[in-house]
Each structure stands twice: as C-alpha cells, then as structure tokens.
Design a protein around this motif. Structure first.
Motif, mmCIF file in Angstrom:
data_model
loop_
_atom_site.group_PDB
_atom_site.id
_atom_site.type_symbol
_atom_site.label_atom_id
_atom_site.label_comp_id
_atom_site.label_asym_id
_atom_site.label_seq_id
_atom_site.Cartn_x
_atom_site.Cartn_y
_atom_site.Cartn_z
ATOM 1 N N ALA A 1 17.439 -14.666 16.440
ATOM 2 C CA ALA A 1 18.004 -15.514 17.306
ATOM 3 C C ALA A 1 19.346 -16.159 16.555
ATOM 4 O O ALA A 1 19.372 -16.342 15.400
ATOM 5 C CB ALA A 1 17.093 -16.679 17.464
ATOM 6 N N ASN A 2 20.139 -16.165 17.414
ATOM 7 C CA ASN A 2 21.566 -16.983 16.915
ATOM 8 C C ASN A 2 21.878 -18.027 17.797
ATOM 9 O O ASN A 2 22.667 -18.913 17.416
ATOM 10 C CB ASN A 2 22.570 -15.975 16.848
ATOM 11 C CG ASN A 2 23.287 -15.421 18.409
ATOM 12 O OD1 ASN A 2 22.346 -15.761 19.270
ATOM 13 N ND2 ASN A 2 24.087 -14.590 18.190
ATOM 14 N N ALA A 3 20.841 -18.520 18.865
ATOM 15 C CA ALA A 3 21.006 -19.747 19.568
ATOM 16 C C ALA A 3 20.054 -20.876 18.950
ATOM 17 O O ALA A 3 19.108 -21.093 19.280
ATOM 18 C CB ALA A 3 20.339 -19.499 21.099
ATOM 19 N N PHE A 4 20.743 -21.352 18.006
ATOM 20 C CA PHE A 4 20.226 -22.509 17.189
ATOM 21 C C PHE A 4 21.368 -23.479 16.897
ATOM 22 O O PHE A 4 22.644 -23.121 16.818
ATOM 23 C CB PHE A 4 19.831 -21.867 15.753
ATOM 24 C CG PHE A 4 19.581 -23.018 14.791
ATOM 25 C CD1 PHE A 4 18.556 -23.707 14.670
ATOM 26 C CD2 PHE A 4 20.670 -23.254 13.714
ATOM 27 C CE1 PHE A 4 18.357 -24.689 13.600
ATOM 28 C CE2 PHE A 4 20.452 -24.287 12.697
ATOM 29 C CZ PHE A 4 19.416 -24.853 12.728
ATOM 30 N N MET A 5 21.055 -24.841 16.841
ATOM 31 C CA MET A 5 22.051 -25.827 16.608
ATOM 32 C C MET A 5 21.441 -27.073 16.104
ATOM 33 O O MET A 5 20.216 -27.284 16.391
ATOM 34 C CB MET A 5 23.027 -26.109 17.822
ATOM 35 C CG MET A 5 22.413 -26.560 18.788
ATOM 36 S SD MET A 5 23.329 -27.208 20.479
ATOM 37 C CE MET A 5 23.892 -28.677 19.949
ATOM 38 N N SER A 6 21.997 -27.612 15.395
ATOM 39 C CA SER A 6 21.630 -29.118 14.863
ATOM 40 C C SER A 6 22.144 -29.939 15.965
ATOM 41 O O SER A 6 22.980 -29.861 16.911
ATOM 42 C CB SER A 6 22.503 -29.770 13.549
ATOM 43 O OG SER A 6 23.733 -29.689 13.787
ATOM 44 N N VAL A 7 21.066 -31.103 16.265
ATOM 45 C CA VAL A 7 21.250 -32.024 17.125
ATOM 46 C C VAL A 7 21.606 -33.474 16.745
ATOM 47 O O VAL A 7 22.456 -34.067 17.509
ATOM 48 C CB VAL A 7 19.999 -32.004 18.204
ATOM 49 C CG1 VAL A 7 19.983 -32.822 19.372
ATOM 50 C CG2 VAL A 7 19.750 -30.661 18.998
ATOM 51 N N SER A 8 20.650 -33.714 15.979
ATOM 52 C CA SER A 8 20.824 -35.134 15.526
ATOM 53 C C SER A 8 20.570 -35.386 14.097
ATOM 54 O O SER A 8 19.785 -34.791 13.494
ATOM 55 C CB SER A 8 19.706 -35.884 16.514
ATOM 56 O OG SER A 8 19.379 -37.329 15.924
ATOM 57 N N LEU A 9 21.181 -36.439 13.408
ATOM 58 C CA LEU A 9 20.718 -36.928 12.283
ATOM 59 C C LEU A 9 19.932 -37.696 11.778
ATOM 60 O O LEU A 9 18.859 -37.691 10.969
ATOM 61 C CB LEU A 9 22.085 -37.151 11.305
ATOM 62 C CG LEU A 9 22.161 -37.536 9.875
ATOM 63 C CD1 LEU A 9 21.574 -36.415 9.031
ATOM 64 C CD2 LEU A 9 23.284 -38.289 9.468
ATOM 65 N N ASN A 10 19.686 -38.762 12.762
ATOM 66 C CA ASN A 10 18.565 -39.695 12.975
ATOM 67 C C ASN A 10 18.156 -39.978 14.300
ATOM 68 O O ASN A 10 18.810 -40.676 15.009
ATOM 69 C CB ASN A 10 19.151 -40.871 12.305
ATOM 70 C CG ASN A 10 18.243 -42.018 12.127
ATOM 71 O OD1 ASN A 10 16.836 -41.824 11.839
ATOM 72 N ND2 ASN A 10 18.385 -43.323 11.782
ATOM 73 N N PRO A 11 17.043 -39.113 14.583
ATOM 74 C CA PRO A 11 16.035 -38.408 13.662
ATOM 75 C C PRO A 11 16.561 -36.970 13.521
ATOM 76 O O PRO A 11 17.450 -36.789 14.363
ATOM 77 C CB PRO A 11 14.586 -38.339 14.309
ATOM 78 C CG PRO A 11 15.170 -38.569 15.781
ATOM 79 C CD PRO A 11 16.364 -39.546 15.834
ATOM 80 N N LYS A 12 16.088 -36.451 12.324
ATOM 81 C CA LYS A 12 16.700 -34.899 12.167
ATOM 82 C C LYS A 12 16.194 -34.038 13.263
ATOM 83 O O LYS A 12 14.881 -33.731 13.048
ATOM 84 C CB LYS A 12 16.330 -34.669 10.783
ATOM 85 C CG LYS A 12 16.949 -35.558 9.748
ATOM 86 C CD LYS A 12 16.424 -35.527 8.189
ATOM 87 C CE LYS A 12 17.260 -36.289 7.593
ATOM 88 N NZ LYS A 12 17.247 -37.693 7.647
#
Length: 161
Positions: free
Chosen positions: A33-44
């Motif tokens: 998959a290439n549909a990945f992303m970070s959303v939040s640092l806190n919470p991770k």
C-alpha cells in the motif's frame, strides 16, 4: 474528469511504499500500500486506506491491529509479491515486533492498535495508535511515482560526502 485522469493526477504525487501486515487465527496476511500517513503526534496516530474489495480490510477489522513496514529501495520484489504482481507461490519469512509480523530489513516498521475506522468512498480508513517502532539507519526508501518504482538518485547526488 474521468477515472484515468484522476489516477494520472494522483500518480504525480510521489510516495513511499509500505506493506501492511496483520495476523488472524495464527495466519499472517500482508498487502502492499502507498495510502499511508501520519495523523497526530499526541497521541501517536497513523492512517491507512484499504479498498472495499481487499481481503485485508476484513482481516484488520477482525484483528484490530496492523503493522506498517516502510520498504527500502532494494525491496521492490517484496512490494511486488504483496501487491500480487508475482504469481508464483513463495514462502516469506517475517520478522516480529511487538508480537506482530513485519517485513525483515525494512527501513522502518511500526505496530498499531486500531482506534478508529471510517468509510470513505470505496475505501475504509483505519486510524491506528502506534504501539512500537523500529528504524534502520543508512537505508534509502523505495519510492513510487507515476506508476513506477523509483530511486532518490537526485537526492543522493546532492548530499555531500
């Protein structure tokens, strides 16, 4: 705008390549998959997007966990295997992190517990809270751009020794 134009436009966005893995009833399952992303640092938090026709969608719903392995530039064949592009049956040996299957020698791996699920068109977005991370230094990523695997050669050439 037709579907082909939309796909071509999305192909202009270079991405890394991941393999999403989970375990259900002592069976390991994975998909590229290439549909990945970070959303939040806190919470991770991170997010993956899985198509409604993909078997992985129901498997993640059942396990409530997933791992993400960021593939290194020398793992194109691993990507192709988990994308179903290699048709011959092959044994695959997984590494483990936090009791979850991950891709051996990936440049980064993380494990997640599903904390949210959202339907979005013909995909399901799974938000995962990161429970563990392992990184490998001195490894370049596998990159996907305009429907082809690429390398970061321009970046390599511009970094002083």
């Amino acid at each position: 705008m037709d579907d082909r134009m939309f796909r071509n436009a999305m192909g202009k966005f270079a991405t890394g390549v991941t393999v999403i893995t989970t375990e259900v009833e002592d069976q390991v399952h994975g998909m590229t998959a290439n549909a990945f992303m970070s959303v939040s640092l806190n919470p991770k938090l991170v997010l993956i997007s899985i198509g409604e026709k993909a078997k992985m969608r129901d498997r993640i719903r059942q396990s409530k966990t997933y791992a993400v392995s960021f593939l290194a530039e020398n793992q194109k064949e691993v990507s192709m295997q988990f994308a179903g592009q290699i048709k011959e049956e092959r044994e695959f040996e997984f590494d483990w992190l936090n009791d979850m299957p991950v891709i051996k020698d990936a440049l980064g791996v993380l494990t997640c517990n599903v904390v949210g699920e959202h339907e979005a068109g013909d995909h399901t977005l799974f938000i995962g809270e990161v429970t563990d991370i392992r990184l490998k230094e001195e490894v370049e990523p596998l990159v996907f751009y305009q429907g082809k695997y690429r390398e970061l050669t321009a970046l390599k050439e511009s970094i002083p020794n």
